[in-house]
Motif scaffolding. Sequence first.
Motif, PDB file in Angstrom:
ATOM      1  N   HIS A 169       0.819  -1.212   0.000  1.00 56.58           N
ATOM      2  CA  HIS A 169       0.000   0.000   0.000  1.00 56.58           C
ATOM      3  C   HIS A 169       0.852   1.261   0.000  1.00 56.58           C
ATOM      4  O   HIS A 169       0.368   2.332   0.388  1.00 56.58           O
ATOM      5  CB  HIS A 169      -0.936  -0.009   1.211  1.00 56.58           C
ATOM      6  N   ALA A 170       2.079   1.104  -0.424  1.00 53.17           N
ATOM      7  CA  ALA A 170       2.936   2.292  -0.525  1.00 53.17           C
ATOM      8  C   ALA A 170       2.362   3.221  -1.576  1.00 53.17           C
ATOM      9  O   ALA A 170       2.029   2.803  -2.689  1.00 53.17           O
ATOM     10  CB  ALA A 170       4.348   1.875  -0.901  1.00 53.17           C
ATOM     11  N   ALA A 171       2.213   4.462  -1.218  1.00 52.58           N
ATOM     12  CA  ALA A 171       1.603   5.436  -2.140  1.00 52.58           C
ATOM     13  C   ALA A 171       2.646   6.401  -2.650  1.00 52.58           C
ATOM     14  O   ALA A 171       3.655   6.649  -1.996  1.00 52.58           O
ATOM     15  CB  ALA A 171       0.492   6.204  -1.419  1.00 52.58           C
ATOM     16  N   GLU A 172       2.383   6.908  -3.851  1.00 51.83           N
ATOM     17  CA  GLU A 172       3.284   7.924  -4.393  1.00 51.83           C
ATOM     18  C   GLU A 172       3.201   9.188  -3.546  1.00 51.83           C
ATOM     19  O   GLU A 172       4.179   9.877  -3.326  1.00 51.83           O
ATOM     20  CB  GLU A 172       2.908   8.229  -5.847  1.00 51.83           C
ATOM     21  N   SER A 173       2.004   9.493  -3.088  1.00 54.48           N
ATOM     22  CA  SER A 173       1.841  10.654  -2.206  1.00 54.48           C
ATOM     23  C   SER A 173       2.065  10.217  -0.756  1.00 54.48           C
ATOM     24  O   SER A 173       2.149   9.032  -0.456  1.00 54.48           O
ATOM     25  CB  SER A 173       0.436  11.247  -2.363  1.00 54.48           C
ATOM     26  N   ASP A 174       2.105  11.193   0.117  1.00 55.83           N
ATOM     27  CA  ASP A 174       2.385  10.920   1.528  1.00 55.83           C
ATOM     28  C   ASP A 174       1.098  10.777   2.328  1.00 55.83           C
ATOM     29  O   ASP A 174       1.129  10.680   3.548  1.00 55.83           O
ATOM     30  CB  ASP A 174       3.221  12.074   2.110  1.00 55.83           C
ATOM     31  N   SER A 175      -0.046  10.735   1.646  1.00 55.23           N
ATOM     32  CA  SER A 175      -1.331  10.708   2.346  1.00 55.23           C
ATOM     33  C   SER A 175      -1.800   9.268   2.572  1.00 55.23           C
ATOM     34  O   SER A 175      -1.328   8.329   1.936  1.00 55.23           O
ATOM     35  CB  SER A 175      -2.383  11.470   1.547  1.00 55.23           C
ATOM     36  N   VAL A 176      -2.770   9.104   3.470  1.00 61.75           N
ATOM     37  CA  VAL A 176      -3.323   7.797   3.819  1.00 61.75           C
ATOM     38  C   VAL A 176      -4.475   7.482   2.866  1.00 61.75           C
ATOM     39  O   VAL A 176      -5.445   8.245   2.770  1.00 61.75           O
ATOM     40  CB  VAL A 176      -3.815   7.802   5.281  1.00 61.75           C
ATOM     41  N   SER A 177      -4.376   6.340   2.189  1.00 65.25           N
ATOM     42  CA  SER A 177      -5.426   5.968   1.234  1.00 65.25           C
ATOM     43  C   SER A 177      -6.669   5.469   1.964  1.00 65.25           C
ATOM     44  O   SER A 177      -6.622   5.093   3.137  1.00 65.25           O
ATOM     45  CB  SER A 177      -4.911   4.872   0.296  1.00 65.25           C
ATOM     46  N   ASP A 178      -7.793   5.440   1.255  1.00 66.51           N
ATOM     47  CA  ASP A 178      -9.044   4.955   1.846  1.00 66.51           C
ATOM     48  C   ASP A 178      -8.923   3.484   2.248  1.00 66.51           C
ATOM     49  O   ASP A 178      -9.484   3.066   3.272  1.00 66.51           O
ATOM     50  CB  ASP A 178     -10.199   5.115   0.842  1.00 66.51           C
ATOM     51  N   LEU A 179      -8.184   2.695   1.452  1.00 64.65           N
ATOM     52  CA  LEU A 179      -8.047   1.273   1.736  1.00 64.65           C
ATOM     53  C   LEU A 179      -7.247   1.062   3.029  1.00 64.65           C
ATOM     54  O   LEU A 179      -7.619   0.254   3.887  1.00 64.65           O
ATOM     55  CB  LEU A 179      -7.355   0.571   0.561  1.00 64.65           C
ATOM     56  N   VAL A 180      -6.138   1.799   3.173  1.00 61.92           N
ATOM     57  CA  VAL A 180      -5.330   1.699   4.391  1.00 61.92           C
ATOM     58  C   VAL A 180      -6.142   2.146   5.598  1.00 61.92           C
ATOM     59  O   VAL A 180      -6.103   1.513   6.668  1.00 61.92           O
ATOM     60  CB  VAL A 180      -4.045   2.544   4.256  1.00 61.92           C
ATOM     61  N   LEU A 181      -6.903   3.213   5.445  1.00 61.65           N
ATOM     62  CA  LEU A 181      -7.729   3.728   6.542  1.00 61.65           C
ATOM     63  C   LEU A 181      -8.764   2.684   6.960  1.00 61.65           C
ATOM     64  O   LEU A 181      -8.991   2.462   8.163  1.00 61.65           O
ATOM     65  CB  LEU A 181      -8.409   5.022   6.103  1.00 61.65           C
ATOM     66  N   ALA A 182      -9.375   2.028   5.971  1.00 58.39           N
ATOM     67  CA  ALA A 182     -10.386   1.010   6.279  1.00 58.39           C
ATOM     68  C   ALA A 182      -9.767  -0.176   7.021  1.00 58.39           C
ATOM     69  O   ALA A 182     -10.346  -0.692   7.987  1.00 58.39           O
ATOM     70  CB  ALA A 182     -11.045   0.542   4.974  1.00 58.39           C
TER      71      ALA A 182
END
Length: 815
Positions: free
Chosen positions: A117-130
């Motif tokens: 779940h490494a993202a290009e951006s530094d924000s938390v994705s909906d999937l990681v949050l769930a």
Amino acid sequence: MASDSRTQPRWIAPQARPDAQLPRLKIYNSLTRSKDDFIPVDPSGKLVTWYACGPTVYEDAHLGHAKNYVSTDIVRRIMKDYFGFHVKFVMNTTDIDDKIILQGRRQYLLARFKQEHAAESDSVSDLVLAEAKAAFRHYIGKNLPSLPLDTSPETFSEAVDKAYKGKGDSPLLADAAKPQQSQTVTVADLLLRAHIGTARLAAEALQAPGALPDFFAKTDDVLLPYLDALHGAEIDSNNHQIYLELSQKFERRFFEDMDSLNVLPPDQLTRVTEYVPQIVRFVEKIVTNGFGYVSPDGSVYFDIDSFEKAGHSYSRLEPWNKNDRALQADGEGSLSSGRSMKRSENDFALWKASKPGEPAWPSPWGRGRPGWHIECSAMASEAIGKTIDIHSGGVDLRFPHHDNELAQSEAYWSTPGCQGQWTNYFIHMGQLRIRGLKMSKSLKNYTTIRTVLSEKEWTARSLRICFLLMPWQDAIEVTDELMKAVVSWEGKLNNFFLKSLDISKHSRPESTEQELGIADQQLLSSLDKAKADVGTALCDSFNTSAVMRILSDLVTEANSAEMLSDQTVISLAQWITRIVTIFGLDPEGDLSNPDRIGWSGLDVPAPAKPYIYPASQLRDKVRTLACSGSVDHAAIAKLADETASSTSTAVDASSQPYNQVLQQFRTDVKALAAQQAPAKDLLALCDQLRDVHLWNLGIYLEDRNSPQPALVRPLDKLLIEARAEQESAGIAKAKAKLEQEAREAEREKELRERAKVDPLVMFRTSDYLEWDESGIPTVDAAGDVVSKNRRKKLAKEWEKQKKLHEEWLATQQVA
């Protein structure tokens, strides 16, 4: 017919060969719970075999580990360096067990989750949050069952306050390196606080996710068990590297910590994963001997009933805990919960059939892994043999770990008609306790060794002194009193060694031929007695606390003696150096050098020496001239110039701070000399060098009686605390003075206000009904005539007020 285990002798005393030269050493033996004569198995009495239970390496070592392994190291050094035994010291590291399996597997799954779940951006994705929200619900459902099922991150704090009545706000035992105030704290309290703290941190992150690295830092501890519950069973049982990466990392860090504590490395290190074939053979023989059985799932258990029917005694170290289900369950490991296939609740695992997601090795009973207790039995027997002289570990290992080790090993080595004694002496180190509880990673009431040493609250030496001051087998509670005792003892030895080194440095060859006076003879007699007393104390089960008192008393006597010869002081210092080196208080100690005095850390840093010693010498001379009555300012200026020419070499970066202090002092001395400054200004400048500039560089100049020069020394805790107390006393004195001045000013103010009152009206209050012509009362409020004695007192007050009022009136007329 088998003998009754209750009549079986608990311990068989070893027998010494008649010609063996052994010290009269007694060791407190956990097998007998008494002090027993120490007799090695080796017929010559020289070789001592020792097996020590080492760490389970899955996290950094904490202060509780330091207590265990430093205490072990102290006893080992005494055996080797004081009594002269050849010690074969074998220690294991447990590099695979339930804790390592859980930790290794969880860390692997978390790392995989983050990578996926490494993202290009530094924000938390909906999937990681769930996933994190699901992990949060899973965590509180398992660890905080009193919370409602629908508790969300937003309602968590309110729900905790209601369900646990504010317990979540109680502070954890945050700093286990420092003394704590008395407070009743239970294991359940600590676990609850730890779980609430973990969940609270995750709830905060879920409400305000922020950047991804910060989010994971707050939610890792809820994600770890959640991901393991989802995917742990999918891990390939042949992939041992998942666990070895974790254990190898923390094994390396453990030995780095031990080296920083000056703990000797083992002569032989055994690792569980390197001994699996030997462990399998060990279990096979126990089963063959009739003391083990295979369960339907392929696990192998130790048969305590058969063991005892054969005449053996089980649970010899802690028989009172034999049926303690909680301790038994803890000994079986966290992955052993669930439906058991044991014949008896008291039986314990020798070999565990691996469940899905657990590492496995081949065996005659199927793929599995060693039980916890069998590891040490097999490795110790492989490395040492049928009988071990000493087996050591923390006191918490007595039951079930060491009791199970004993049973397994005697089951392995026993033959019909012959029941050997596997270990002759069990020694168990007392725990480091915080508010009555042992230090534990699971309770989170610990501080790592690295943290303690990096924060400078303790040093390796002060920690060892702390453990030396208490019996090795006793628990230690860290208190203010204990810390003060450590600082006092170390400071006293520092001072003694510094002065002894100074005497040794300036001692002339002819001083060795100096005739000894009465003070010398008395101190040397005390030294001979101290040597004998130290021998007696160490023979009494390594009674280091008694030795520490003997050394302290001897230094006190030396400090109070007058007119001692150089050689007497040097002889005393050399012997004390030998003892503290044996105790491991000097990582640079060299027992092959009988002339060595002191321990490391007594000298100022090497980059400072070319500048600090000239500064100290210039200061000594300036002080002497300033105190001579008639100050020779020309001579002082000349001294400053000569100091400059003798230190004119190039200065490297590490020496620059010391050079700056020297040059500034030189400049200031020359300036005061040119101004023809009075002696008090020159002496104040000398004090400033000592108390400010050098103090800030960690160096202190200890002034001594003339003609002795100041003693150049590094700062130690005793000096720092002494100054802090002095400053605190000064602040308290200044505060008291200000308060006194305020009280006096208030009294003066009251007196001035009182002086304004005319004596004619001073008594005209509701307390009285009638007065004479001067205003002195004659009848009180009750209608009674004021008595003669009372009128006399009132008249005196009236006269006093009259005088005050007249003085006030006079000041008003002048104004």
